[in-house]
Scaffold this motif. Structure first.
Motif, PDB file in Angstrom:
ATOM      1  N   ASN A 132       0.817  -1.215   0.000  1.00 19.93           N
ATOM      2  CA  ASN A 132       0.000   0.000   0.000  1.00 19.93           C
ATOM      3  C   ASN A 132       0.852   1.266   0.000  1.00 19.93           C
ATOM      4  O   ASN A 132       0.328   2.365   0.190  1.00 19.93           O
ATOM      5  CB  ASN A 132      -0.939   0.008   1.218  1.00 19.93           C
ATOM      6  CG  ASN A 132      -1.924  -1.134   1.168  1.00 19.93           C
ATOM      7  OD1 ASN A 132      -2.566  -1.363   0.150  1.00 19.93           O
ATOM      8  ND2 ASN A 132      -2.045  -1.881   2.258  1.00 19.93           N
TER       9      ASN A 132
ATOM     10  N   VAL B 172      -4.329  -1.307 -16.714  1.00 20.78           N
ATOM     11  CA  VAL B 172      -4.423  -0.551 -15.459  1.00 20.78           C
ATOM     12  C   VAL B 172      -4.288   0.939 -15.747  1.00 20.78           C
ATOM     13  O   VAL B 172      -3.361   1.376 -16.429  1.00 20.78           O
ATOM     14  CB  VAL B 172      -3.338  -1.015 -14.468  1.00 20.78           C
ATOM     15  CG1 VAL B 172      -3.464  -0.255 -13.148  1.00 20.78           C
ATOM     16  CG2 VAL B 172      -3.467  -2.515 -14.230  1.00 20.78           C
TER      17      VAL B 172
ATOM     18  N   PRO C  47      -0.984   3.959  -6.764  1.00 19.68           N
ATOM     19  CA  PRO C  47      -2.108   3.281  -6.111  1.00 19.68           C
ATOM     20  C   PRO C  47      -3.306   4.159  -5.750  1.00 19.68           C
ATOM     21  O   PRO C  47      -4.331   3.637  -5.326  1.00 19.68           O
ATOM     22  CB  PRO C  47      -1.476   2.708  -4.838  1.00 19.68           C
ATOM     23  CG  PRO C  47      -0.332   3.611  -4.547  1.00 19.68           C
ATOM     24  CD  PRO C  47       0.195   4.065  -5.886  1.00 19.68           C
TER      25      PRO C  47
ATOM     26  N   ASN D 210      -6.648   5.899  -5.525  1.00 22.83           N
ATOM     27  CA  ASN D 210      -7.963   5.538  -6.090  1.00 22.83           C
ATOM     28  C   ASN D 210      -7.917   4.223  -6.859  1.00 22.83           C
ATOM     29  O   ASN D 210      -8.366   4.124  -8.002  1.00 22.83           O
ATOM     30  CB  ASN D 210      -8.501   6.662  -6.995  1.00 22.83           C
ATOM     31  CG  ASN D 210      -8.705   7.957  -6.254  1.00 22.83           C
ATOM     32  OD1 ASN D 210      -9.102   7.955  -5.080  1.00 22.83           O
ATOM     33  ND2 ASN D 210      -8.406   9.070  -6.893  1.00 22.83           N
ATOM     34  N   GLN D 211      -7.374   3.205  -6.199  1.00 23.34           N
ATOM     35  CA  GLN D 211      -7.323   1.853  -6.775  1.00 23.34           C
ATOM     36  C   GLN D 211      -6.636   1.835  -8.136  1.00 23.34           C
ATOM     37  O   GLN D 211      -7.134   1.241  -9.089  1.00 23.34           O
ATOM     38  CB  GLN D 211      -8.726   1.241  -6.875  1.00 23.34           C
ATOM     39  CG  GLN D 211      -9.429   1.144  -5.538  1.00 23.34           C
ATOM     40  CD  GLN D 211     -10.796   0.470  -5.634  1.00 23.34           C
ATOM     41  OE1 GLN D 211     -11.117  -0.396  -4.832  1.00 23.34           O
ATOM     42  NE2 GLN D 211     -11.586   0.850  -6.610  1.00 23.34           N
ATOM     43  N   PHE D 212      -5.504   2.535  -8.216  1.00 26.17           N
ATOM     44  CA  PHE D 212      -4.739   2.617  -9.469  1.00 26.17           C
ATOM     45  C   PHE D 212      -5.602   3.180 -10.611  1.00 26.17           C
ATOM     46  O   PHE D 212      -5.410   2.850 -11.775  1.00 26.17           O
ATOM     47  CB  PHE D 212      -4.193   1.241  -9.860  1.00 26.17           C
ATOM     48  CG  PHE D 212      -3.185   0.701  -8.881  1.00 26.17           C
ATOM     49  CD1 PHE D 212      -1.832   0.941  -9.055  1.00 26.17           C
ATOM     50  CD2 PHE D 212      -3.585  -0.024  -7.762  1.00 26.17           C
ATOM     51  CE1 PHE D 212      -0.896   0.449  -8.143  1.00 26.17           C
ATOM     52  CE2 PHE D 212      -2.661  -0.504  -6.846  1.00 26.17           C
ATOM     53  CZ  PHE D 212      -1.318  -0.265  -7.039  1.00 26.17           C
TER      54      PHE D 212
ATOM     55  N   ASP E 133     -12.086   2.032 -11.731  1.00 27.36           N
ATOM     56  CA  ASP E 133     -13.427   2.236 -11.184  1.00 27.36           C
ATOM     57  C   ASP E 133     -13.942   0.945 -10.542  1.00 27.36           C
ATOM     58  O   ASP E 133     -13.854  -0.134 -11.139  1.00 27.36           O
ATOM     59  CB  ASP E 133     -14.358   2.681 -12.313  1.00 27.36           C
ATOM     60  CG  ASP E 133     -15.752   2.973 -11.812  1.00 27.36           C
ATOM     61  OD1 ASP E 133     -15.939   4.004 -11.161  1.00 27.36           O
ATOM     62  OD2 ASP E 133     -16.650   2.136 -12.073  1.00 27.36           O
ATOM     63  N   GLN E 134     -14.514   1.053  -9.351  1.00 25.67           N
ATOM     64  CA  GLN E 134     -14.979  -0.133  -8.626  1.00 25.67           C
ATOM     65  C   GLN E 134     -16.073  -0.887  -9.378  1.00 25.67           C
ATOM     66  O   GLN E 134     -16.117  -2.115  -9.368  1.00 25.67           O
ATOM     67  CB  GLN E 134     -15.478   0.266  -7.229  1.00 25.67           C
ATOM     68  CG  GLN E 134     -15.837  -0.917  -6.347  1.00 25.67           C
ATOM     69  CD  GLN E 134     -14.670  -1.865  -6.109  1.00 25.67           C
ATOM     70  OE1 GLN E 134     -13.564  -1.435  -5.788  1.00 25.67           O
ATOM     71  NE2 GLN E 134     -14.891  -3.165  -6.296  1.00 25.67           N
TER      72      GLN E 134
ATOM     73  N   LEU F 149     -14.396  -3.068 -11.864  1.00 27.09           N
ATOM     74  CA  LEU F 149     -13.738  -4.175 -11.174  1.00 27.09           C
ATOM     75  C   LEU F 149     -14.750  -5.244 -10.767  1.00 27.09           C
ATOM     76  O   LEU F 149     -14.498  -6.449 -10.908  1.00 27.09           O
ATOM     77  CB  LEU F 149     -12.991  -3.665  -9.936  1.00 27.09           C
ATOM     78  CG  LEU F 149     -11.745  -2.822 -10.191  1.00 27.09           C
ATOM     79  CD1 LEU F 149     -11.267  -2.169  -8.900  1.00 27.09           C
ATOM     80  CD2 LEU F 149     -10.628  -3.659 -10.800  1.00 27.09           C
TER      81      LEU F 149
ATOM     82  N   ALA G  26      -1.685  -3.773  -8.607  1.00 24.85           N
ATOM     83  CA  ALA G  26      -3.112  -3.481  -8.797  1.00 24.85           C
ATOM     84  C   ALA G  26      -3.960  -4.746  -8.788  1.00 24.85           C
ATOM     85  O   ALA G  26      -5.187  -4.668  -8.647  1.00 24.85           O
ATOM     86  CB  ALA G  26      -3.320  -2.726 -10.109  1.00 24.85           C
TER      87      ALA G  26
ATOM     88  N   HIS H 169      -6.812  -5.558  -6.203  1.00 22.78           N
ATOM     89  CA  HIS H 169      -8.183  -5.053  -6.289  1.00 22.78           C
ATOM     90  C   HIS H 169      -9.105  -5.988  -7.051  1.00 22.78           C
ATOM     91  O   HIS H 169     -10.315  -5.753  -7.121  1.00 22.78           O
ATOM     92  CB  HIS H 169      -8.181  -3.654  -6.915  1.00 22.78           C
ATOM     93  CG  HIS H 169      -7.476  -2.644  -6.064  1.00 22.78           C
ATOM     94  ND1 HIS H 169      -7.944  -2.257  -4.835  1.00 22.78           N
ATOM     95  CD2 HIS H 169      -6.305  -1.966  -6.258  1.00 22.78           C
ATOM     96  CE1 HIS H 169      -7.104  -1.376  -4.302  1.00 22.78           C
ATOM     97  NE2 HIS H 169      -6.112  -1.191  -5.148  1.00 22.78           N
TER      98      HIS H 169
ATOM     99  N   ARG I 276      -9.137  -9.077  -6.072  1.00 26.87           N
ATOM    100  CA  ARG I 276      -9.353 -10.024  -4.981  1.00 26.87           C
ATOM    101  C   ARG I 276      -8.815 -11.425  -5.295  1.00 26.87           C
ATOM    102  O   ARG I 276      -7.648 -11.606  -5.421  1.00 26.87           O
ATOM    103  CB  ARG I 276     -10.850 -10.075  -4.597  1.00 26.87           C
ATOM    104  CG  ARG I 276     -11.412  -8.749  -4.124  1.00 26.87           C
ATOM    105  CD  ARG I 276     -10.816  -8.304  -2.785  1.00 26.87           C
ATOM    106  NE  ARG I 276     -11.432  -7.087  -2.303  1.00 26.87           N
ATOM    107  CZ  ARG I 276     -10.983  -5.865  -2.561  1.00 26.87           C
ATOM    108  NH1 ARG I 276      -9.911  -5.698  -3.305  1.00 26.87           N
ATOM    109  NH2 ARG I 276     -11.585  -4.804  -2.048  1.00 26.87           N
TER     110      ARG I 276
END
Length: 499
Positions: A151, A427, A432, A434-436, A439-440, A443, A465, A468, A470
């Motif tokens: 992180n 990517v 890193p 905003n989650q690289f 957009d969530q 993902l 990355a 993210h 999982r």
């Protein structure tokens, strides 16, 4: 030369390529009136170190390279003693200048499977030659940070990895390549910025480890380099209480850390440069102009990078530093200038890059670092599914169809009909925040697709990355390409096709 003039040789303030004529003239005056020893070039004020995480990912400004060459010639013509020209180009000139060769990130080079030290030295040599031809003498690279904190907001892709021995060998190889090209390079960010959770451009990271832990990890690559004759090290703005008597003092202004530990205990005999003195970790500590510069000099820095208070800094150091200390530092800088051939400066022309050779190198590197990190690629099965109209393909985070979709010689069918899907993820950012840049919602869409049918994930970009996405076991296979270069996409296409 008098004491003021000798001290001025320590200063390498920021010079911005894209700036106003008024600001260019302010640099002119620093050179003429203060007789500074060098300049550190940045693209623009918007993209400078203090705005590191807020800057645009790419700044579309024309003629950056030509402007740089023009400014170097302009400023050198004004200087009585030729200036040391520096740039922070960890992955080449392209880190700061558009339309110049970009090389792989350190994290990518850390994934090289065959002869990594040989290849990293070659990359260091190539980027060093690009800089030498451009009138640049010092590259403020490579990172010798061991990136053990996934992180970490500021190191990440800039590190060769999380293994101290690998980082030691590859950072030294990069340094060696640049030295072979005839420029100066620095191991950074001493004593090691890899296990921090704060960006020192914005605040002060504090590393709570024992000295024994630090020696086994953070300090290891620096000691490795020192033992092999490294001549320059950059000190970072991070606090390491175990090395500074329990105080939360930035390493860059700590005499206990620079003079006592680095120079005396670890045996470093070369030049020490401070990280940028405008960074928030130190910039606000001393409101009186010039005091920060004095503290950095007194701690043991030989070159003061990105000072915002040059005149006051020279004056303060002149008042407080001994003549002996000033003389030692001055001689080190003059010896460096002689060694790098500065004293014979001639105006430079805009160099022409060998793009064909650069592309060939990129391809050879990609063939070495593209990796199947989980599962297995069954190329024959993919070809059979494609012939039967049962292979799907979906790209994510790309603005336009990628080179990869053109290179892969397979027929794809709509996702709904497919029994298996190749997913490519480009990517959005290598940092890193905003989650690289991913957009969530997208993902979640990728994860849902992986659960609905067998999928092969092709990941172009920072491997950190992947966290993210999982559970990587949800994918039949994961192939990491590390970069989005066209050459890398071509190699990745061949990997999937078994070529």
């Amino acid at each position: 030369m008098n004491k003021h003039q000798k001290i001025a040789q320590c200063f390498s303030p920021a010079a911005f390529i894209h700036d106003s004529e008024e600001n260019y003239q302010a640099i002119d005056r620093l050179i003429i009136e203060q007789e500074i020893g060098g300049l550190t070039f940045f693209h623009s004020r918007h993209s400078a170190a203090a705005n590191f995480e807020k800057r645009a990912e790419s700044l579309d400004t024309e003629d950056t390279f030509e402007k740089l060459i023009g400014l170097i010639n302009r400023y050198q013509a004004l200087s009585r003693i030729p200036l040391l020209i520096s740039i922070d180009g960890e992955y080449g000139l392209a880190m700061r200048i558009e339309k110049t060769p970009q090389y792989p990130f350190a994290i990518t080079l850390g994934a090289l499977k065959k002869d990594p030290e040989k290849w990293v030295e070659e990359v260091g040599y190539r980027m060093g030659m690009d800089m030498k031809r451009s009138g640049i003498h010092l590259n403020l690279a490579p990172c010798a940070d061991v990136n053990t904190n996934p992180n970490n907001p500021v190191i990440g892709y800039r590190s060769f990895g999380d293994d101290p021995e690998k980082v030691a060998k590859l950072s030294f190889a990069a340094y060696t390549g640049m030295k072979k090209a005839g420029i100066g390079a620095f191991l950074k960010h001493f004593p090691g910025h890899g296990d921090t959770a704060v960006d020192s451009h914005l605040g002060l990271p504090i590393l709570e480890k024992t000295k024994a832990e630090l020696e086994a990890e953070e300090l290891f690559p620096f000691q490795y380099g020192i033992d092999r004759g490294v001549e320059m090290i950059m000190v970072g703005h991070l606090a390491v209480p175990a090395l500074t008597g329990g105080k939360d003092i930035p390493a860059s202004i700590s005499r206990a850390l620079i003079t006592d530990l680095l120079k005396e205990e670890m045996g470093f005999q070369g030049l020490v440069i401070s990280d940028a003195l405008n960074m928030k970790a130190v910039a606000n500590m001393y409101p009186e102009p010039g005091e920060l510069e004095w503290q950095a000099f007194h701690a043991g820095n030989d070159i003061l990078c990105f000072s915002d208070h040059v005149k006051d800094g020279i004056e303060k150091i002149s008042q407080k530093a001994s003549d002996e200390h000033v003389e030692v530092v001055f001689q080190k800088i003059m010896d460096l200038k002689k060694r790098l051939g500065l004293l014979d400066f001639e105006p430079i022309e805009v160099p022409i890059f060998d793009w064909e050779s650069h592309s060939q190198l990129q391809k050879e590197l990609a063939e070495n670092y593209v990796s199947v990190i989980s599962g297995e690629i069954k190329s024959a099965e993919l070809q059979t599914l494609a012939r039967e109209g049962k292979l799907g393909f979906q790209e994510f985070f790309t603005q336009n169809p990628s080179r990869f979709s053109q290179d892969i010689k397979l027929e794809f069918s709509p996702i709904e009909q497919a029994e298996k899907v190749i997913i490519t993820v480009f990517v959005a950012s290598h940092k890193p925040l905003n989650q690289f840049g991913m957009d969530q919602e997208v993902l979640d869409e990728i994860k849902a697709l992986a659960k609905s049918k067998p999928c092969i994930l092709v990941h172009f970009g920072n491997p950190l990355a992947l966290m993210h996405l999982r559970n990587l076991e949800d994918f039949e296979a994961v192939v990491c390409a590390y970069q989005g270069f066209e050459e890398t996409q071509e190699v990745m296409a061949k990997t999937l096709q078994g070529l």
